[in-house]
Design a protein around this motif. Structure first.
Motif, PDB file in Angstrom:
ATOM      1  N   ALA A   1       0.836  -1.209   0.000  1.00 12.70           N
ATOM      2  CA  ALA A   1       0.000   0.000   0.000  1.00 12.70           C
ATOM      3  C   ALA A   1       0.871   1.258   0.000  1.00 12.70           C
ATOM      4  N   ASP A   2       1.969   1.237   0.737  1.00 12.69           N
ATOM      5  CA  ASP A   2       2.860   2.393   0.793  1.00 12.69           C
ATOM      6  C   ASP A   2       3.525   2.648  -0.559  1.00 12.69           C
ATOM      7  N   ALA A   3       3.914   1.590  -1.257  1.00 12.50           N
ATOM      8  CA  ALA A   3       4.543   1.741  -2.574  1.00 12.50           C
ATOM      9  C   ALA A   3       3.542   2.337  -3.572  1.00 12.50           C
ATOM     10  N   ILE A   4       2.316   1.851  -3.556  1.00 13.93           N
ATOM     11  CA  ILE A   4       1.277   2.412  -4.429  1.00 13.93           C
ATOM     12  C   ILE A   4       1.045   3.879  -4.092  1.00 13.93           C
ATOM     13  N   ALA A   5       1.017   4.197  -2.811  1.00 12.51           N
ATOM     14  CA  ALA A   5       0.772   5.576  -2.377  1.00 12.51           C
ATOM     15  C   ALA A   5       1.845   6.524  -2.911  1.00 12.51           C
TER      16      ALA A   5
ATOM     17  N   GLU B   1       1.012   7.170  -6.523  1.00 14.99           N
ATOM     18  CA  GLU B   1      -0.158   8.046  -6.592  1.00 14.99           C
ATOM     19  C   GLU B   1       0.163   9.470  -6.135  1.00 14.99           C
ATOM     20  N   LYS B   2       1.124   9.626  -5.219  1.00 23.84           N
ATOM     21  CA  LYS B   2       1.555  10.969  -4.824  1.00 23.84           C
ATOM     22  C   LYS B   2       2.253  11.656  -6.003  1.00 23.84           C
ATOM     23  N   THR B   3       2.970  10.880  -6.810  1.00 18.47           N
ATOM     24  CA  THR B   3       3.568  11.434  -8.028  1.00 18.47           C
ATOM     25  C   THR B   3       2.457  11.961  -8.937  1.00 18.47           C
TER      26      THR B   3
ATOM     27  N   MET C   1       1.816  15.786 -10.233  1.00 22.12           N
ATOM     28  CA  MET C   1       1.624  16.138 -11.645  1.00 22.12           C
ATOM     29  C   MET C   1       0.386  17.012 -11.805  1.00 22.12           C
ATOM     30  N   ALA C   2      -0.713  16.600 -11.191  1.00 24.67           N
ATOM     31  CA  ALA C   2      -1.968  17.358 -11.310  1.00 24.67           C
ATOM     32  C   ALA C   2      -1.826  18.760 -10.735  1.00 24.67           C
ATOM     33  N   ALA C   3      -1.018  18.898  -9.695  1.00 22.47           N
ATOM     34  CA  ALA C   3      -0.820  20.197  -9.045  1.00 22.47           C
ATOM     35  C   ALA C   3       0.318  21.000  -9.693  1.00 22.47           C
ATOM     36  N   HIS C   4       0.994  20.404 -10.688  1.00 24.24           N
ATOM     37  CA  HIS C   4       2.159  21.042 -11.319  1.00 24.24           C
ATOM     38  C   HIS C   4       3.194  21.410 -10.250  1.00 24.24           C
ATOM     39  N   ASP C   5       3.354  20.521  -9.269  1.00 22.61           N
ATOM     40  CA  ASP C   5       4.190  20.767  -8.102  1.00 22.61           C
ATOM     41  C   ASP C   5       5.480  19.949  -8.196  1.00 22.61           C
ATOM     42  N   GLY C   6       6.535  20.585  -8.656  1.00 23.93           N
ATOM     43  CA  GLY C   6       7.809  19.899  -8.825  1.00 23.93           C
ATOM     44  C   GLY C   6       8.369  19.342  -7.540  1.00 23.93           C
ATOM     45  N   ASP C   7       8.230  20.081  -6.442  1.00 28.34           N
ATOM     46  CA  ASP C   7       8.751  19.593  -5.161  1.00 28.34           C
ATOM     47  C   ASP C   7       8.032  18.326  -4.716  1.00 28.34           C
ATOM     48  N   MET C   8       6.726  18.252  -4.935  1.00 28.88           N
ATOM     49  CA  MET C   8       5.969  17.048  -4.556  1.00 28.88           C
ATOM     50  C   MET C   8       6.431  15.854  -5.392  1.00 28.88           C
ATOM     51  N   ILE C   9       6.642  16.079  -6.682  1.00 27.83           N
ATOM     52  CA  ILE C   9       7.107  14.991  -7.547  1.00 27.83           C
ATOM     53  C   ILE C   9       8.496  14.542  -7.110  1.00 27.83           C
ATOM     54  N   ARG C  10       9.405  15.492  -6.922  1.00 27.19           N
ATOM     55  CA  ARG C  10      10.775  15.150  -6.507  1.00 27.19           C
ATOM     56  C   ARG C  10      10.786  14.375  -5.194  1.00 27.19           C
TER      57      ARG C  10
ATOM     58  N   LYS D   1      10.942   5.268  -2.406  1.00 23.28           N
ATOM     59  CA  LYS D   1      11.263   6.284  -3.413  1.00 23.28           C
ATOM     60  C   LYS D   1      11.357   5.602  -4.768  1.00 23.28           C
ATOM     61  N   ILE D   2      10.866   6.281  -5.793  1.00 26.89           N
ATOM     62  CA  ILE D   2      10.887   5.743  -7.148  1.00 26.89           C
ATOM     63  C   ILE D   2      12.294   5.864  -7.724  1.00 26.89           C
ATOM     64  N   ALA D   3      12.800   4.755  -8.269  1.00 27.99           N
ATOM     65  CA  ALA D   3      14.096   4.739  -8.954  1.00 27.99           C
ATOM     66  C   ALA D   3      13.897   4.889 -10.464  1.00 27.99           C
ATOM     67  N   THR D   4      12.916   4.176 -11.002  1.00 28.18           N
ATOM     68  CA  THR D   4      12.602   4.271 -12.429  1.00 28.18           C
ATOM     69  C   THR D   4      11.100   4.144 -12.628  1.00 28.18           C
ATOM     70  N   ILE D   5      10.639   4.813 -13.667  1.00 30.67           N
ATOM     71  CA  ILE D   5       9.278   4.612 -14.167  1.00 30.67           C
ATOM     72  C   ILE D   5       9.416   4.313 -15.649  1.00 30.67           C
ATOM     73  N   THR D   6       8.843   3.200 -16.069  1.00 33.62           N
ATOM     74  CA  THR D   6       8.741   2.892 -17.494  1.00 33.62           C
ATOM     75  C   THR D   6       7.261   2.854 -17.816  1.00 33.62           C
ATOM     76  N   TYR D   7       6.918   3.324 -19.006  1.00 30.10           N
ATOM     77  CA  TYR D   7       5.503   3.414 -19.333  1.00 30.10           C
ATOM     78  C   TYR D   7       5.281   3.362 -20.835  1.00 30.10           C
ATOM     79  N   THR D   8       4.084   2.929 -21.189  1.00 28.78           N
ATOM     80  CA  THR D   8       3.639   3.002 -22.577  1.00 28.78           C
ATOM     81  C   THR D   8       2.655   4.166 -22.680  1.00 28.78           C
ATOM     82  N   MET D   9       2.605   4.753 -23.847  1.00 34.45           N
ATOM     83  CA  MET D   9       1.624   5.812 -24.137  1.00 34.45           C
ATOM     84  C   MET D   9       0.849   5.325 -25.369  1.00 34.45           C
TER      85      MET D   9
END
Length: 144
Positions: free
Chosen positions: A21-25, A28-30, A34-43, A129-137
């Motif tokens: 649950a913590d890893a998912i959170a 989701e905080k990332t 993104m929605a808030a355009h908040d760089g500090d929150m993403i970092r 903490k996230i080390a990598t994100i891989t994604y398809t678009m």
């Protein structure tokens, strides 16, 4: 005796569920950052040298640093949102977690693309903490 062993395992199961649950959170905080355009929150959700790799409609993947990603999100002038479309799958082993789930990305409330997010996280003194994100678009087959 069987019940004693079972009772000893219950805290371990609860610990694993909490880590999942913590890893998912964190992922989701990332999304919230993104929605808030908040760089500090993403970092705050990522390791300082985290990387992101994406592939649009099966093209060759491109990569970028967390700082490049943050710069693009903060500069976006439109309303954006990303969310999992179903409960993501999570695997945890020690201080490593993998969160994998289908998502949709909205621009101004409309689905712009969808795909799969796969985040690798490490747990340290400050939590996951996230080390990598891989994604398809994917621009076809998304729920509208």
């Amino acid at each position: 005796m069987r019940y004693g062993l079972l009772l000893m395992l219950v805290p371990l199961v609860g610990f694993a569920a909490s880590d999942e649950a913590d890893a998912i959170a964190v992922v989701e905080k990332t999304f919230q950052g993104m929605a808030a355009h908040d760089g500090d929150m993403i970092r705050a959700t990522m390791l300082p040298d985290a990387r992101l790799y994406g592939s649009r409609d099966g093209s060759v993947p491109t990569g970028r640093s967390v700082e490049e990603f943050v710069k693009g999100i903060v500069a976006a002038k439109m309303e954006i949102a990303e969310r999992f479309t179903a409960h993501p799958q999570v695997s945890v082993r020690g201080n490593l977690a993998q969160v994998w789930g289908e998502y949709e990305f909205l621009r101004e409330g409309k689905v712009g693309h969808c795909g799969v997010d796969s985040a690798s996280l490490f747990k340290g003194p400050d939590g996951w903490k996230i080390a990598t994100i891989t994604y398809t678009m994917e621009t076809t087959g998304c729920k509208k």
